[in-house]
Design a protein around this motif. Structure first.
Motif, PDB file in Angstrom:
ATOM      1  N   GLY A  35       0.805  -1.202   0.000  1.00 50.84           N
ATOM      2  CA  GLY A  35       0.000   0.000   0.000  1.00 50.84           C
ATOM      3  C   GLY A  35       0.839   1.254   0.000  1.00 50.84           C
ATOM      4  N   TRP A  36       0.197   2.345  -0.375  1.00 48.69           N
ATOM      5  CA  TRP A  36       0.772   3.672  -0.274  1.00 48.69           C
ATOM      6  C   TRP A  36      -0.075   4.488   0.697  1.00 48.69           C
ATOM      7  N   TYR A  37       0.593   5.177   1.590  1.00 49.08           N
ATOM      8  CA  TYR A  37      -0.029   6.087   2.529  1.00 49.08           C
ATOM      9  C   TYR A  37       0.629   7.448   2.385  1.00 49.08           C
ATOM     10  N   ARG A  38      -0.020   8.473   2.911  1.00 50.52           N
ATOM     11  CA  ARG A  38       0.580   9.799   2.884  1.00 50.52           C
ATOM     12  C   ARG A  38       0.239  10.549   4.154  1.00 50.52           C
ATOM     13  N   GLN A  39       1.101  11.492   4.483  1.00 46.81           N
ATOM     14  CA  GLN A  39       0.898  12.320   5.655  1.00 46.81           C
ATOM     15  C   GLN A  39       1.278  13.756   5.315  1.00 46.81           C
ATOM     16  N   ALA A  40       0.297  14.631   5.380  1.00 46.77           N
ATOM     17  CA  ALA A  40       0.511  16.048   5.153  1.00 46.77           C
ATOM     18  C   ALA A  40       0.810  16.736   6.480  1.00 46.77           C
ATOM     19  N   PRO A  41       1.455  17.901   6.441  1.00 48.10           N
ATOM     20  CA  PRO A  41       1.761  18.620   7.679  1.00 48.10           C
ATOM     21  C   PRO A  41       0.510  18.875   8.509  1.00 48.10           C
ATOM     22  N   GLY A  42       0.570  18.526   9.782  1.00 44.62           N
ATOM     23  CA  GLY A  42      -0.541  18.751  10.683  1.00 44.62           C
ATOM     24  C   GLY A  42      -1.690  17.774  10.554  1.00 44.62           C
ATOM     25  N   LEU A  47      -4.520   6.373   4.249  1.00 42.75           N
ATOM     26  CA  LEU A  47      -4.348   5.406   3.181  1.00 42.75           C
ATOM     27  C   LEU A  47      -4.642   6.057   1.838  1.00 42.75           C
ATOM     28  N   VAL A  48      -3.790   5.793   0.859  1.00 39.23           N
ATOM     29  CA  VAL A  48      -3.973   6.295  -0.494  1.00 39.23           C
ATOM     30  C   VAL A  48      -4.456   5.186  -1.415  1.00 39.23           C
ATOM     31  N   ALA A  49      -3.749   4.064  -1.420  1.00 36.51           N
ATOM     32  CA  ALA A  49      -4.083   2.963  -2.316  1.00 36.51           C
ATOM     33  C   ALA A  49      -3.472   1.684  -1.787  1.00 36.51           C
ATOM     34  N   THR A  50      -4.114   0.560  -2.079  1.00 30.41           N
ATOM     35  CA  THR A  50      -3.594  -0.748  -1.715  1.00 30.41           C
ATOM     36  C   THR A  50      -3.689  -1.693  -2.901  1.00 30.41           C
ATOM     37  N   ILE A  51      -2.846  -2.714  -2.870  1.00 29.81           N
ATOM     38  CA  ILE A  51      -2.902  -3.765  -3.873  1.00 29.81           C
ATOM     39  C   ILE A  51      -2.593  -5.087  -3.187  1.00 29.81           C
ATOM     40  N   THR A  52      -3.430  -6.080  -3.430  1.00 29.35           N
ATOM     41  CA  THR A  52      -3.294  -7.373  -2.775  1.00 29.35           C
ATOM     42  C   THR A  52      -2.311  -8.265  -3.513  1.00 29.35           C
ATOM     43  N   ARG A  53      -2.066  -9.431  -2.922  1.00 31.75           N
ATOM     44  CA  ARG A  53      -1.227 -10.434  -3.569  1.00 31.75           C
ATOM     45  C   ARG A  53      -1.761 -10.799  -4.945  1.00 31.75           C
ATOM     46  N   GLY A  54      -3.074 -10.827  -5.064  1.00 30.47           N
ATOM     47  CA  GLY A  54      -3.705 -11.193  -6.315  1.00 30.47           C
ATOM     48  C   GLY A  54      -3.908 -10.054  -7.288  1.00 30.47           C
ATOM     49  N   GLY A  55      -3.535  -8.828  -6.893  1.00 30.52           N
ATOM     50  CA  GLY A  55      -3.619  -7.697  -7.796  1.00 30.52           C
ATOM     51  C   GLY A  55      -4.870  -6.851  -7.671  1.00 30.52           C
ATOM     52  N   SER A  56      -5.733  -7.153  -6.715  1.00 26.89           N
ATOM     53  CA  SER A  56      -6.901  -6.316  -6.497  1.00 26.89           C
ATOM     54  C   SER A  56      -6.481  -4.990  -5.879  1.00 26.89           C
ATOM     55  N   THR A  57      -7.080  -3.898  -6.333  1.00 25.22           N
ATOM     56  CA  THR A  57      -6.694  -2.568  -5.881  1.00 25.22           C
ATOM     57  C   THR A  57      -7.837  -1.865  -5.180  1.00 25.22           C
ATOM     58  N   ASP A  61     -11.103   7.799  -1.853  1.00 27.62           N
ATOM     59  CA  ASP A  61     -11.986   8.554  -2.736  1.00 27.62           C
ATOM     60  C   ASP A  61     -11.303   9.796  -3.303  1.00 27.62           C
ATOM     61  N   SER A  62     -10.422  10.389  -2.536  1.00 20.62           N
ATOM     62  CA  SER A  62      -9.776  11.622  -2.951  1.00 20.62           C
ATOM     63  C   SER A  62      -8.822  11.450  -4.126  1.00 20.62           C
ATOM     64  N   VAL A  63      -8.369  10.229  -4.382  1.00 27.08           N
ATOM     65  CA  VAL A  63      -7.417   9.988  -5.459  1.00 27.08           C
ATOM     66  C   VAL A  63      -7.970   9.090  -6.551  1.00 27.08           C
ATOM     67  N   LYS A  64      -9.136   8.538  -6.357  1.00 25.51           N
ATOM     68  CA  LYS A  64      -9.716   7.616  -7.329  1.00 25.51           C
ATOM     69  C   LYS A  64      -9.873   8.304  -8.678  1.00 25.51           C
ATOM     70  N   GLY A  65      -9.428   7.624  -9.719  1.00 26.22           N
ATOM     71  CA  GLY A  65      -9.478   8.181 -11.056  1.00 26.22           C
ATOM     72  C   GLY A  65      -8.252   8.966 -11.444  1.00 26.22           C
ATOM     73  N   TYR A  93       4.896  10.626   1.216  1.00 22.00           N
ATOM     74  CA  TYR A  93       4.264   9.377   0.809  1.00 22.00           C
ATOM     75  C   TYR A  93       5.094   8.199   1.295  1.00 22.00           C
ATOM     76  N   TYR A  94       4.416   7.250   1.933  1.00 21.65           N
ATOM     77  CA  TYR A  94       5.066   6.100   2.537  1.00 21.65           C
ATOM     78  C   TYR A  94       4.587   4.802   1.902  1.00 21.65           C
ATOM     79  N   CYS A  95       5.504   3.904   1.680  1.00 23.87           N
ATOM     80  CA  CYS A  95       5.196   2.567   1.207  1.00 23.87           C
ATOM     81  C   CYS A  95       4.976   1.651   2.394  1.00 23.87           C
ATOM     82  N   ASN A  96       4.025   0.747   2.262  1.00 23.23           N
ATOM     83  CA  ASN A  96       3.668  -0.176   3.331  1.00 23.23           C
ATOM     84  C   ASN A  96       3.568  -1.590   2.788  1.00 23.23           C
ATOM     85  N   ALA A  97       4.071  -2.539   3.557  1.00 22.29           N
ATOM     86  CA  ALA A  97       3.946  -3.951   3.233  1.00 22.29           C
ATOM     87  C   ALA A  97       3.293  -4.669   4.391  1.00 22.29           C
TER      88      ALA A  97
END
Length: 117
Positions: A35-42, A47-57, A61-65, A93-97
């Motif tokens: 997954g990708w996460y993000r943290q803005a000041p303050g 969570l921004v986006a995730t992807i599973t082992r099988g490729g489901s994403t 809502d703020s980034v969809k599209g 932006y942070y990567c998560n496993a």
């Protein structure tokens, strides 16, 4: 455990694009949900986006599209393609496993994305 290193952040104008990369090592990458996460000041980390082992994403809502998460198991890398960037996308932006079964998590060090004129 898995070690994660993000790259690809930088300064872009509103409406521009960036592609973030997260390189993984130290474990079997293909079995992890990513997954990708993000943290803005303050603000709290979100969570921004995730992807599973099988490729489901899944996307916030703020980034969809506008954003697309993908993974290349042969390269042990997960990507975040960011298009139509807005100033409110500015954050670290942070990567998560997430490991299977145990659900334990690993985090990268983060990469700064700044969207500004």
């Amino acid at each position: 455990q898995v070690q994660l290193v993000e790259s690809g952040g930088g300064l872009v104008q509103p409406g521009g694009s960036l592609r973030l990369s997260c390189a993984a090592s130290g474990s079997i990458f293909s079995i992890y949900a990513m997954g990708w996460y993000r943290q803005a000041p303050g603000k709290q980390r979100e969570l921004v986006a995730t992807i599973t082992r099988g490729g489901s994403t899944n996307y916030a809502d703020s980034v969809k599209g506008r954003f697309t998460i993908s993974r290349d198991n042969a390269k042990n890398t997960v990507y975040l393609q960011m298009n139509s960037l807005k100033p409110e996308d500015t954050a670290v932006y942070y990567c998560n496993a997430r490991a299977p079964l145990s659900n334990s998590e690993s985090w990268g060090q983060g990469t700064q994305v700044t969207v500004s004129s």
